[in-house]
Design an enzyme around this catalytic site. Structure first.
Site, PDB file in Angstrom:
ATOM      1  N   ASN A  92      42.361  21.236  -4.759  1.00  0.00           N
ATOM      2  CA  ASN A  92      42.705  21.399  -3.351  1.00  0.00           C
ATOM      3  C   ASN A  92      44.227  21.470  -3.229  1.00  0.00           C
ATOM      4  OD1 ASN A  92      43.146  21.138  -0.637  1.00  0.00           O
ATOM      5  ND2 ASN A  92      41.903  19.307  -0.361  1.00  0.00           N
ATOM      6  N   ARG A 121      39.315  24.783  -3.034  1.00  0.00           N
ATOM      7  CA  ARG A 121      39.250  24.753  -1.576  1.00  0.00           C
ATOM      8  C   ARG A 121      40.209  25.807  -1.027  1.00  0.00           C
ATOM      9  NH1 ARG A 121      42.798  21.531   2.483  1.00  0.00           N
ATOM     10  NH2 ARG A 121      41.757  22.070   4.409  1.00  0.00           N
ATOM     11  N   HIS A 148      38.462  22.948   8.559  1.00  0.00           N
ATOM     12  CA  HIS A 148      37.744  21.701   8.251  1.00  0.00           C
ATOM     13  C   HIS A 148      36.241  21.936   8.118  1.00  0.00           C
ATOM     14  CE1 HIS A 148      40.939  18.918  10.352  1.00  0.00           C
ATOM     15  NE2 HIS A 148      41.219  19.104   9.082  1.00  0.00           N
ATOM     16  N   ARG A 157      50.522  18.024  15.097  1.00  0.00           N
ATOM     17  CA  ARG A 157      50.249  19.286  15.803  1.00  0.00           C
ATOM     18  C   ARG A 157      49.836  19.001  17.247  1.00  0.00           C
ATOM     19  NH1 ARG A 157      46.037  21.327  11.560  1.00  0.00           N
ATOM     20  NH2 ARG A 157      47.104  20.155   9.943  1.00  0.00           N
ATOM     21  N   GLU A 181      34.948  15.864   1.194  1.00  0.00           N
ATOM     22  CA  GLU A 181      35.104  17.313   1.027  1.00  0.00           C
ATOM     23  C   GLU A 181      34.998  17.737  -0.431  1.00  0.00           C
ATOM     24  OE1 GLU A 181      38.481  16.792   3.790  1.00  0.00           O
ATOM     25  OE2 GLU A 181      38.139  18.884   4.285  1.00  0.00           O
TER      26      GLU A 181
END
Ligand code: ADP
Length: 395
Positions: free
Chosen positions: A7, A91, A180, A239, A382
């Site tokens: 990842n 990923r 996501h 964010r 994940e």
């Protein structure tokens, strides 16, 4: 049997070697501060932790060094027989219109990921660097790309369409892609298994440093809060999430800021960090406990936005069976969970505060038995999801 999951983030690279069926982890690691004067590699095998610090120029070098640590500290990535690695799962944040499922990587797939760089300028170049080095150093193992956008490929048109000129949208591939997705897919599937019911109207709240909500009916995503990029939607660590696009014009025209400066402000200088001066929810909570009004106001904005999404997703699904919290804040902050769910009391949704406060690493229900909607906490994983999807792709 094992899968190496890679990842590569914008300035870090995580990896894990794990067994896809049981989830057992054989090794994991993290390369941080890539491109800084001093990079850090942490490689963990069982309880043995190796930490090295030296300058790491880019993601290619980061992965090269990490794979070298497997050679010196194990486990052996080139083992044969029972110990052999079945696949390397990568990923990938943005799969655009090209990819709706995990895909075995060849040169053409690499080229598509490269074409999608304008839609994920921070992530896709890092992913590509990781893919290229990994394919070169582990050429005999199949490499699989698992896309963060794939779970949202099934979004209905009404969800993925922005109300702008159709020709411009088509030419520049402007639509809601979400992000996501690997986590939302894993968690919503886990909820269905946990409750032994795959006919559910679910809301999943993945709230970590990045944060997103999704609406899922019978295992299929029908809405999600992230859009063309991961900037849209909930208030996040750094964010801003949803904002009137006019703020961009306003800052450009009135404050004389450049587009790059505004991009940086919205992506890295907003959210909890801007409102509370900190993007660590633990520190914010600590300050709230001491009566800090700024921390309090920041969490109000944070929770308010989540409640808006719960209301609108319930409306578009025509009902709601479950709300599930996951990721760093969702899994660990009983306070945030409580503030969110308490807003839903008029709709008969109630937390069992004792269950809410009990720390656990397992999937669990935290609502009262008389609650109209089941509220759950499900730890996301994940890497495990990527490993399982990689195995599916090669079989
Ligand atoms: P990322 O999006 O980087 O994967 P994570 O899912 O790891 O992020 O979540 C990071 C967030 O989780 C941080 O804001 C951190 O403060 C928060 N967090 C972690 N542990 C706790 C805790 N015990 N209580 C409240 N917040 C926590």
């Amino acid at each position: 049997m094992s899968v190496l999951v890679i990842n590569s983030g914008s300035s870090s690279l995580k990896y894990k070697l794990l067994e896809p069926a049981s989830g057992q982890e054989y090794a994991s690691g993290l390369v941080e501060k890539i491109g800084d004067t001093e990079g850090i590699i942490t490689h963990i095998v069982d309880d043995n932790k190796t930490v090295l610090t030296f300058p790491i120029a880019d993601h290619s070098q980061a992965l090269e060094q990490a794979l070298r640590l497997f050679d010196t500290h194990g486990p052996d990535l080139h083992a044969q027989g029972k110990q052999a690695i079945q696949a390397v799962g990568h990923r990938i944040v943005q799969g655009g219109m090209y990819f709706s499922e995990p895909t075995i990587i060849d040169d053409e797939v690499e080229q598509h990921i490269e074409e999608l760089i304008p839609l994920a300028p921070l992530h896709n170049p890092a992913h590509l660097a990781g893919i290229r080095v990994a394919r070169q150093l582990l050429p005999d193992i199949p490499h699989v790309a698992v896309f963060d956008t794939a779970f949202f490929h099934s979004l209905p048109k009404a969800s993925y369409t922005y109300a702008i000129d159709r020709n411009i949208a088509a030419k520049y591939q402007i639509r809601r892609y979400g992000a996501h997705g690997t986590s939302h897919a894993y968690v919503s599937d886990k909820v269905a298994r946990f409750l032994r019911n795959d006919q559910l109207k679910q809301i999943v709240l993945h709230i970590g440093n990045g944060a997103s909500a999704s609406a899922v009916i019978n295992g299929k995503a029908v809405e999600t809060s992230m859009g063309l990029t991961p900037l849209e939607g909930l208030v996040m660590g750094t964010r801003c999430g949803d904002i009137d696009p006019t703020v961009v014009f306003h800052l450009y025209r009135e404050a004389g800021m450049s587009i790059d400066e505004i991009d940086d402000l919205f992506n890295r200088g907003s959210g909890l960090k801007a409102l509370a001066g900190d993007n660590d929810m633990r520190a914010i909570k600590e300050r709230m406990d001491h009566g800090d009004e700024i921390a309090h106001d920041a969490v109000d904005v944070y929770v308010h936005r989540i409640a808006i999404y719960i209301g609108s997703y319930t409306a578009i699904m025509g009902g709601l069976d479950t709300i599930t919290f996951t990721a760093g804040i969702g899994e660990n902050s009983d306070v945030v969970r409580s503030l969110v769910i308490n807003k839903l009391a008029p709709f008969g949704v109630f937390l069992d505060e004792k269950k809410n406060k009990e720390p656990s690493k397992e999937a669990r229900i935290i609502s009262r038995d008389d609650s109209s909607v089941k509220v759950l906490v499900v730890p996301t994983n994940e890497e495990l999801s990527i490993a399982r999807q990689s195995i599916k792709a090669i079989n």
